[in-house]
Scaffold this motif. Structure first.
Motif, PDB file in Angstrom:
ATOM      1  N   MET A  81       0.832  -1.203   0.000  1.00  0.00           N
ATOM      2  CA  MET A  81       0.000   0.000   0.000  1.00  0.00           C
ATOM      3  C   MET A  81       0.869   1.256   0.000  1.00  0.00           C
ATOM      4  N   GLU A  82       1.927   1.257   0.814  1.00  0.00           N
ATOM      5  CA  GLU A  82       2.806   2.415   0.889  1.00  0.00           C
ATOM      6  C   GLU A  82       3.650   2.548  -0.381  1.00  0.00           C
ATOM      7  N   LEU A  83       4.075   1.429  -0.925  1.00  0.00           N
ATOM      8  CA  LEU A  83       4.834   1.435  -2.171  1.00  0.00           C
ATOM      9  C   LEU A  83       3.995   2.025  -3.303  1.00  0.00           C
ATOM     10  N   ILE A  84       2.748   1.592  -3.391  1.00  0.00           N
ATOM     11  CA  ILE A  84       1.846   2.075  -4.436  1.00  0.00           C
ATOM     12  C   ILE A  84       1.523   3.555  -4.237  1.00  0.00           C
ATOM     13  N   ARG A  85       1.446   3.998  -2.982  1.00  0.00           N
ATOM     14  CA  ARG A  85       1.197   5.418  -2.711  1.00  0.00           C
ATOM     15  C   ARG A  85       2.313   6.267  -3.314  1.00  0.00           C
ATOM     16  N   GLY A  86       3.551   5.818  -3.180  1.00  0.00           N
ATOM     17  CA  GLY A  86       4.673   6.536  -3.760  1.00  0.00           C
ATOM     18  C   GLY A  86       4.607   6.556  -5.282  1.00  0.00           C
ATOM     19  N   ILE A  87       4.247   5.416  -5.873  1.00  0.00           N
ATOM     20  CA  ILE A  87       4.139   5.322  -7.333  1.00  0.00           C
ATOM     21  C   ILE A  87       3.081   6.281  -7.867  1.00  0.00           C
ATOM     22  N   VAL A  88       1.893   6.229  -7.264  1.00  0.00           N
ATOM     23  CA  VAL A  88       0.764   7.027  -7.749  1.00  0.00           C
ATOM     24  C   VAL A  88       1.016   8.520  -7.550  1.00  0.00           C
ATOM     25  N   THR A  89       1.606   8.889  -6.417  1.00  0.00           N
ATOM     26  CA  THR A  89       1.879  10.308  -6.142  1.00  0.00           C
ATOM     27  C   THR A  89       2.772  10.910  -7.215  1.00  0.00           C
ATOM     28  N   GLN A  90       3.873  10.222  -7.524  1.00  0.00           N
ATOM     29  CA  GLN A  90       4.803  10.765  -8.512  1.00  0.00           C
ATOM     30  C   GLN A  90       4.195  10.740  -9.915  1.00  0.00           C
ATOM     31  N   ALA A  91       3.497   9.661 -10.251  1.00  0.00           N
ATOM     32  CA  ALA A  91       2.887   9.566 -11.584  1.00  0.00           C
ATOM     33  C   ALA A  91       1.866  10.682 -11.796  1.00  0.00           C
ATOM     34  N   SER A  92       1.059  10.939 -10.778  1.00  0.00           N
ATOM     35  CA  SER A  92       0.055  11.998 -10.867  1.00  0.00           C
ATOM     36  C   SER A  92       0.706  13.355 -11.088  1.00  0.00           C
TER      37      SER A  92
END
Length: 348
Positions: A81-92
């Motif tokens: 969940m935390e890993l994906i949060r980092g991915i989505v934040t930067q991609a957005s």
């Protein structure tokens, strides 16, 4: 009624092709024209047709991350969940959408990733795992698709990857227990086909070897990154005639299972068994007792992986930073689960 490019062009007094160039940030469009057209788009409530745009630009402005197991199982581990949060934040922040690809096994994962890339629904892939002899990596590498691996490959040295030094991280975790006086130290590992499991086991062995401490096969138990693995390990460890006095657990979720098993067996942490684990998810601080854990910078792993992938998509021949492997630093967070000095074991 849907507003079209032609409607925007007519009101702006430009050609439809000029509006298309504004949408794709074409360098030949002046700043004044771009601002004027974008203001009219906003005023008219125009929404670009991203599918049509992707056909012209040959990009989708979308990436995906591939889950190594069914989503419902992985999402029970807060690491992902935390890993994906980092991915989505930067991609957005980079203007990219994020899709999820998953499968129940390696074959299904490969099929899912292949459909997305061959169907041009995404521009690149982030793999959230690193396995030995990985068919998904083989497919991506042989077809020259943009991808980033969270972890490291044991076959390809030059692929883009974001990782920790997991050997050194496990070495530090084990060394901490040694510094607290423990001589009989066990290890609860993850699946043996995962590189992270092998690297952390190697760091554990290295620390024991350098300290001249005994290593026993029965002090190493393999499992999954789940509570149940830690829970099952307890009934085995605590029934050994010469049981460990401390454990290194491969993941915080495994540690929660260890705590549950010890509690049922009426053992106390750290008096009867000390624990150090990995990931430092928020619950590790709130458990009873709070768990000592290696903070591996989960959010930054995901954020950096997304950043590196998107940069590679935009500039495939660009040097991303003089290296293809990005290492996120780790640090040991010492809490109650390992703070008790067990020096008395030296004389037992």
């Amino acid at each position: 009624m849907t507003v079209t490019i032609k409607d925007v062009a007519k009101k702006a007094g430009v050609s439809p092709s000029t509006v298309s160039r504004v949408l794709s940030n074409h360098p030949r469009i002046s700043l004044e024209t771009s601002r004027k057209v974008k203001a009219i788009m906003e005023d008219m409530g125009y929404t670009p047709n991203m599918m049509a745009k992707s056909l012209v630009s040959k990009t989708t402005n979308s990436i995906c991350f591939s889950l190594p197991k069914p989503a419902e199982e992985l999402f029970s581990n807060l690491f992902f969940m935390e890993l994906i949060r980092g991915i989505v934040t930067q991609a957005s922040r980079s203007g990219y959408d994020v899709l999820i690809s998953s499968g129940a096994n390696e074959k299904e994962e490969l099929e899912a990733v292949s459909r997305l890339l061959k169907g041009r629904r995404v521009d690149g892939v982030i793999l959230l795992y690193s396995r030995t002899d990985d068919a998904v990596i083989d497919f991506l590498e042989s077809n020259d698709y943009p991808f980033v691996l969270v972890g490291r490959s044991d076959r390809y040295e030059n692929i883009l990857s974001v990782d920790n030094d997991n050997v050194m991280a496990a070495y530090d975790a084990t060394n901490h227990l040694i510094s607290m006086g423990h001589e009989r130290i066990g290890f609860v590992s993850g699946p043996p086909n995962l590189i992270v499991s092998r690297d952390r086991l190697a760091g554990y062995r290295k620390a024991l070897l350098n300290s001249g401490l005994e290593m026993r096969d029965e002090w190493i138990v393999e499992g999954e990154f789940l509570q149940d693995s830690g829970y099952r390990a307890m009934s085995f460890f605590m029934n050994l005639p010469n049981r460990p006095t401390a454990l290194v657990a491969v993941d915080d979720m495994v540690s929660f299972g260890i705590l549950r098993g010890l509690n049922e067996l009426k053992y106390k942490v750290p008096d009867d068994l000390a624990i150090v684990s990995f990931n430092n998810i928020p619950l590790s601080e709130l458990s009873s007792p709070p768990i000592s854990s290696i903070d591996i910078g989960i959010y930054h792993l995901g954020y950096t992986a997304s950043q590196v992938l998107i940069q590679n998509i935009k500039s495939p021949n660009h040097d991303v930073g003089y290296t293809n492997r990005f290492v996120i630093p780790h640090r040991l967070i010492v809490r109650e689960s390992s703070m008790y000095s067990h020096a008395k074991n030296k004389t037992e």
